[in-house]
Design an enzyme around this catalytic site. Structure first.
Site, short mmCIF file in Angstrom:
data_model
loop_
_atom_site.label_atom_id
_atom_site.label_comp_id
_atom_site.label_asym_id
_atom_site.label_seq_id
_atom_site.Cartn_x
_atom_site.Cartn_y
_atom_site.Cartn_z
N ASP A 1 20.79 36.68 16.11
CA ASP A 1 21.02 36.00 17.39
C ASP A 1 20.19 34.72 17.35
O ASP A 1 18.97 34.75 17.47
CB ASP A 1 20.58 36.91 18.54
CG ASP A 1 20.60 36.19 19.90
OD1 ASP A 1 21.16 35.08 19.97
OD2 ASP A 1 20.06 36.76 20.87
N ASP B 1 25.21 35.80 16.19
CA ASP B 1 26.09 34.64 16.18
C ASP B 1 25.84 33.67 15.03
O ASP B 1 26.48 32.62 14.95
CB ASP B 1 26.00 33.88 17.51
CG ASP B 1 24.58 33.39 17.83
OD1 ASP B 1 23.71 33.43 16.93
OD2 ASP B 1 24.33 32.98 18.98
N HIS B 2 24.92 34.00 14.12
CA HIS B 2 24.56 33.02 13.09
C HIS B 2 24.23 33.71 11.77
O HIS B 2 23.42 34.64 11.73
CB HIS B 2 23.35 32.21 13.57
CG HIS B 2 23.00 31.05 12.71
ND1 HIS B 2 23.93 30.13 12.26
CD2 HIS B 2 21.80 30.64 12.20
CE1 HIS B 2 23.31 29.21 11.53
NE2 HIS B 2 22.02 29.50 11.48
N GLU C 1 30.39 25.85 -0.54
CA GLU C 1 30.73 26.37 0.78
C GLU C 1 32.11 25.88 1.22
O GLU C 1 32.85 26.61 1.89
CB GLU C 1 29.69 25.92 1.81
CG GLU C 1 28.32 26.55 1.64
CD GLU C 1 27.48 25.89 0.58
OE1 GLU C 1 26.55 26.55 0.07
OE2 GLU C 1 27.76 24.72 0.24
N ASN D 1 17.74 28.72 6.54
CA ASN D 1 18.78 28.31 7.46
C ASN D 1 19.66 27.25 6.79
O ASN D 1 19.39 26.82 5.67
CB ASN D 1 18.16 27.77 8.75
CG ASN D 1 19.10 27.82 9.94
OD1 ASN D 1 20.27 28.17 9.81
ND2 ASN D 1 18.60 27.46 11.11
N CYS E 1 28.20 28.63 9.06
CA CYS E 1 26.96 29.27 8.65
C CYS E 1 27.21 30.44 7.72
O CYS E 1 26.47 30.67 6.76
CB CYS E 1 26.18 29.74 9.88
SG CYS E 1 27.12 30.83 10.98
#
Length: 334
Positions: free
Chosen positions: A251, A276-277, A163, A301, A138
């Site tokens: 989170d 966490d993301h 990426e 996202n 991510c």
């Protein structure tokens, strides 16, 4: 994610007693499996079906309460339907919550007024929603999103960046490929390396290759460092309004986020510290006629366009740094 953790969770499920399944959901289960290309071994099918049913019933209960006005967002079954929340967090969320401030600091005092709503998608700053797959990368998608926006601001050209280049090559800066990383480390890699390849020339694989194959002649972006934004939503708002899309960490480990579909996401259990993301804030706005209520961040996202609001999520804004959206915000300088 460590494979042993996944195997442990899986074996625990298989070892448990055969679950009692709801035959009324047979057609939905078969359709979901076909849609997402799921094939299971005989011993795993029952366990995965039980997990899916539990998630389905949780979603239905939430949406009943949503229709009664108890929640501001809806949920829907998606590609994560056969994953426990523990598995989901291990596989999908790869932001390393150990930020070491090394960048310049954003000076919000230099910004006096900002618009009540901003959406950089409308200005051409944002590429299509991507999909990280079952790789905790991510951070790489958040970083490329911010860099894509800044390169567009500089050149007027929107180019999708690689990426996989970051996953394969930024370990010396502290990233761990599919096992997590930091956006600032990614920005540092691009500076140290002198460039970042295009997505087209260095396509995403969704796994680590243990080999860096960066090609300077295919580079489409560079940066001179990065700027860290003070941990306040007002500062983040000013940065988004004046700079462009901003990398943030949140989170995202709750079932409510796992199956988010639409509306303004707010979960009272969401932490502003346990991040966490990595995601990308591409704007902000409000619902209704009152700009002081129902405010949200527009967040891109990296779980594909089928997740959430066409791959995006509206996250509650000015609600005490909900989910930590302003705790670790930054952007590259180009």
């Amino acid at each position: 994610m460590k494979p042993s953790l996944f195997l442990t969770a899986l074996c625990l499920g298989i070892a448990s007693a055969a679950p009692k399944l709801d035959q009324n959901l047979d057609a939905d289960w078969y359709k979901w499996k076909a849609t997402h290309g799921r094939l299971y071994g005989m011993n795993e099918e029952g366990w995965r079906r039980a997990v899916w049913e539990k998630n389905m019933k949780m979603i239905e209960l939430h949406n009943q309460e949503y229709s009664q006005g108890k929640h501001g967002f809806s949920m829907a079954m998606n590609a994560f339907g056969d994953m426990t929340n523990e598995e989901f967090r291990q596989v999908m969320n790869g932001f390393q919550n150990q930020k070491h401030k090394k960048g310049k600091v954003f000076h919000e005092s230099l910004v006096l007024e900002v618009p009540k709503s901003v959406d950089w998608r409308e200005k051409g700053y944002v590429t299509a929603v991507k999909n990280q797959g079952q790789c905790g990368s991510c951070w790489a998608f958040s970083a490329t999103g911010a860099l894509e926006g800044q390169m567009f601001r500089k050149t007027g050209k929107l180019v999708s960046l690689s990426e996989q280049n970051l996953v394969d090559c930024s370990r010396p800066q502290g990233n761990q490929g599919c096992n997590g990383g930091l956006m600032d480390n990614a920005f540092q890699y691009v500076k140290d390396n002198g460039g970042l390849d295009t997505e087209e020339s260095y396509p995403y694989l969704g796994r680590e290759t243990n080999s860096c194959t960066y090609k300077p002649e295919c580079s489409a972006a560079n940066d001179t460092g990065f700027v860290d934004i003070p941990q306040r939503e007002k500062a983040l708002m000013k940065a988004v309004a004046t700079v462009g899309p901003i990398s943030v960490a949140i989170d995202a480990g709750h079932s409510s986020f796992q199956f988010y579909k639409s509306g303004i996401y707010y979960d009272p259990d969401c932490s502003s510290k346990d991040l966490d993301h990595g995601v990308l804030v591409v704007g902000y706005g409000f619902e209704g006629t009152d700009s002081n209520s129902s405010k949200f961040w527009i967040v891109k996202n990296s779980w594909g366009p089928e997740w959430g609001w066409n791959g995006y999520v509206k996250m509650a804004k000015d609600q005490n740094n909900h989910c930590g959206i302003s705790t670790a915000a930054s952007y590259p300088t180009v």
